[in-house]
Design a protein around this motif. Structure first.
Motif, PDB file in Angstrom:
ATOM      1  N   LYS A  56       0.915  -1.042   0.059  1.00  0.00           N
ATOM      2  CA  LYS A  56       0.374  -0.264  -0.082  1.00  0.00           C
ATOM      3  C   LYS A  56       0.747   1.435   0.514  1.00  0.00           C
ATOM      4  O   LYS A  56       0.268   2.700   0.492  1.00  0.00           O
ATOM      5  CB  LYS A  56      -1.390   0.166   1.469  1.00  0.00           C
ATOM      6  CG  LYS A  56      -1.391  -1.261   0.973  1.00  0.00           C
ATOM      7  CD  LYS A  56      -2.751  -1.469  -0.100  1.00  0.00           C
ATOM      8  CE  LYS A  56      -3.711  -2.650   1.260  1.00  0.00           C
ATOM      9  NZ  LYS A  56      -4.642  -3.337  -0.574  1.00  0.00           N
ATOM     10  N   SER A  57       2.443   1.273   0.093  1.00  0.00           N
ATOM     11  CA  SER A  57       3.501   2.201  -0.087  1.00  0.00           C
ATOM     12  C   SER A  57       2.251   3.109  -1.252  1.00  0.00           C
ATOM     13  O   SER A  57       2.033   2.935  -2.067  1.00  0.00           O
ATOM     14  CB  SER A  57       4.103   1.641  -0.137  1.00  0.00           C
ATOM     15  OG  SER A  57       5.652   2.983  -0.163  1.00  0.00           O
ATOM     16  N   ASP A  58       3.530   4.214  -1.240  1.00  0.00           N
ATOM     17  CA  ASP A  58       3.071   5.397  -1.898  1.00  0.00           C
ATOM     18  C   ASP A  58       4.282   5.103  -2.785  1.00  0.00           C
ATOM     19  O   ASP A  58       4.451   6.149  -4.019  1.00  0.00           O
ATOM     20  CB  ASP A  58       3.128   7.118  -1.811  1.00  0.00           C
ATOM     21  CG  ASP A  58       2.240   7.425  -0.282  1.00  0.00           C
ATOM     22  OD1 ASP A  58       0.827   6.656  -0.554  1.00  0.00           O
ATOM     23  OD2 ASP A  58       2.301   7.826   0.386  1.00  0.00           O
ATOM     24  N   HIS A  59       5.435   4.615  -2.503  1.00  0.00           N
ATOM     25  CA  HIS A  59       6.239   4.842  -4.097  1.00  0.00           C
ATOM     26  C   HIS A  59       6.102   2.987  -4.835  1.00  0.00           C
ATOM     27  O   HIS A  59       6.248   2.227  -4.174  1.00  0.00           O
ATOM     28  CB  HIS A  59       7.382   4.314  -3.292  1.00  0.00           C
ATOM     29  CG  HIS A  59       7.517   5.539  -2.101  1.00  0.00           C
ATOM     30  ND1 HIS A  59       8.109   6.809  -2.175  1.00  0.00           N
ATOM     31  CD2 HIS A  59       7.557   5.373  -0.624  1.00  0.00           C
ATOM     32  CE1 HIS A  59       8.606   7.742  -1.795  1.00  0.00           C
ATOM     33  NE2 HIS A  59       8.213   7.175  -0.656  1.00  0.00           N
ATOM     34  N   ARG A 100       6.384  -0.954  -3.717  1.00  0.00           N
ATOM     35  CA  ARG A 100       4.604  -1.991  -3.766  1.00  0.00           C
ATOM     36  C   ARG A 100       5.073  -2.567  -4.747  1.00  0.00           C
ATOM     37  O   ARG A 100       4.427  -3.783  -4.390  1.00  0.00           O
ATOM     38  CB  ARG A 100       3.397  -0.660  -4.540  1.00  0.00           C
ATOM     39  CG  ARG A 100       2.905   0.213  -3.570  1.00  0.00           C
ATOM     40  CD  ARG A 100       1.785   0.615  -4.486  1.00  0.00           C
ATOM     41  NE  ARG A 100       1.567   0.909  -5.477  1.00  0.00           N
ATOM     42  CZ  ARG A 100       1.701   1.943  -5.776  1.00  0.00           C
ATOM     43  NH1 ARG A 100       2.550   3.193  -4.789  1.00  0.00           N
ATOM     44  NH2 ARG A 100       1.364   1.997  -6.963  1.00  0.00           N
TER      45      ARG A 100
END
Length: 408
Positions: free
Chosen positions: A16-19, A23
């Motif tokens: 769920k990472s922003d990167h 992910r």
């Protein structure tokens, strides 16, 4: 970033990472774990998602690896069309990247898929590519496995010399890494090719070598199977006294494990050995075995084996001089073999029927049956080619005799 030691819970959070890169790598690691656990539906989904992210990141190396993994998951799920599509994409990409490892691991299951679908030409092409790539990355075990598969396809097409070369290559691969089990399997396959080529003595030696290796490894089921293979080959070589104890031992093992079909296959060879060791006085045990086996094979739908039993009855009718009855029985066998699409039984029985018809004086019928036989379909099968030549010679001799009578 490496997630190799990261707990599953943290990996799922990382998806769920922003990167995007984080992910993608988390999904790839979770896919790898599902892969190792043989959770193919989950692996397929995870690697597919990872591939999409790596594509956005323009990381073709990782895209290719993920596409391969998706394709392999389809392959293990028996979804062959989907597997072919994905593995072909992975292979083409790996070839562009000159990634020998991915080439090898994509080509091998791709070949298996084509083989399963009956496209032997494409299967052979990809097995050859896989073997070459496995050799390049110095993976003799997988090169050996694929060489056996390639040899089996050559053998299926009656290219026994090429099959033998593949099995020898496989044996050398396994021997190079001390894999006794693999080497013994290759020896067994070498024997199969040699039997077709008519070198029964060498075949028996290879089978005995394999049997002894499996015995040392305490592989009881394999030992029993090799005793069956040894007995079968000895029967073919007309060494019935040596065959009988091997076959009795193998039959007893398969009966003890309740593998009734395998026990019946062994006992079929035992019945032949018991009958032919003294043809003048057909063994009562042999007759009882054949009667029981025919009923068993028919009841469980093993029609090919039932037809083999019935072919034996046909051969006995022929040997006793009952040529008309033999020809009729062989005709019935051919019809049933055509119904179950067994070309091997059809070809073999047509030669037997033609010979019986010639002996019965039905020359035109015999010639018509003989005309339906394509010798090239037997490839390098020495035994069947010899029978076909014998029948052709019988036809020529019969025609010559007829001409002499007409002239006289």
């Amino acid at each position: 970033m490496s997630f190799a030691e990261t707990p599953d819970e943290e990996l799922w959070l990382a998806t769920k990472s922003d990167h995007p890169e984080e992910r993608a790598e988390a999904l790839q690691e979770l896919g790898t774990r599902a892969f190792h656990e043989a959770n193919w539906p989950l692996a397929k989904t995870l690697f597919g998602s990872a591939a999409d992210l790596f594509q956005e990141l323009d990381n073709q190396n990782e895209v290719t690896k993920c596409i391969y993994s998706v394709g392999f998951a389809h392959y293990r799920l028996g979804e062959h069309e989907e597997a072919i599509s994905m593995l072909t994409r992975a292979l083409e990409s790996a070839q562009e990247l000159v990634d020998s490892r991915t080439i090898a691991f994509s080509a091998a299951p791709l070949a298996d898929c084509y083989s399963y679908q009956g496209d032997d030409t494409k299967a052979i092409e990809f097995y050859e590519l896989a073997i070459e790539a496995f050799d390049e990355i110095e993976d003799p075990a997988n090169a050996g496995f694929n060489a056996i598969s390639l040899g089996e396809l050559h053998g299926k097409a009656s290219r026994q010399t090429q099959a033998l070369q593949c099995f020898i290559r496989s044996y050398n691969n396994f021997q190079s890494i001390g894999d006794a089990y693999g080497a013994a399997r290759a020896k067994d396959r070498m024997a199969a090719a040699l039997i077709e080529l008519g070198d029964l003595d060498q075949a028996i030696q290879h089978i005995e070598d394999a049997l002894n290796t499996f015995a040392h490894l305490a592989e009881e089921e394999r030992v029993a199977f090799m005793r069956y293979r040894l007995g079968w080959t000895l029967v073919l070589h007309q060494k019935y006294a040596r065959a009988i104890p091997e076959l009795r031992t193998a039959a007893a093992y398969f009966r003890s494990t309740k593998d009734w079909s395998m026990a019946a296959a062994v006992e079929l060879q035992l019945a032949i050995a018991l009958a032919d060791i003294d043809p003048d006085s057909r063994s009562e045990e042999s007759e009882q075995l054949l009667t029981r086996l025919n009923a068993f094979f028919e009841s469980v739908g093993e029609i090919t084996n039932a037809l083999i039993v019935q072919s034996l009855y046909g051969e006995r009718l022929f040997d006793s001089g009952s040529y008309e009855a033999a020809a009729t029985l062989f005709g019935d066998i051919i019809e049933r073999a055509i119904e179950i699409d067994d070309p091997y039984i059809v070809r073999a029985t047509r030669a037997a029927q033609a010979e019986a018809l010639f002996k019965a004086g039905r020359i035109t019928d015999a010639k018509n049956v003989l005309a339906e036989i394509d010798a090239s379909e037997w490839g390098e099968n020495k035994k069947q080619l010899e029978r076909l030549e014998r029948v052709k010679k019988l036809m020529l001799d019969t025609m010559a005799l007829t001409l002499n009578i007409d002239v006289g």
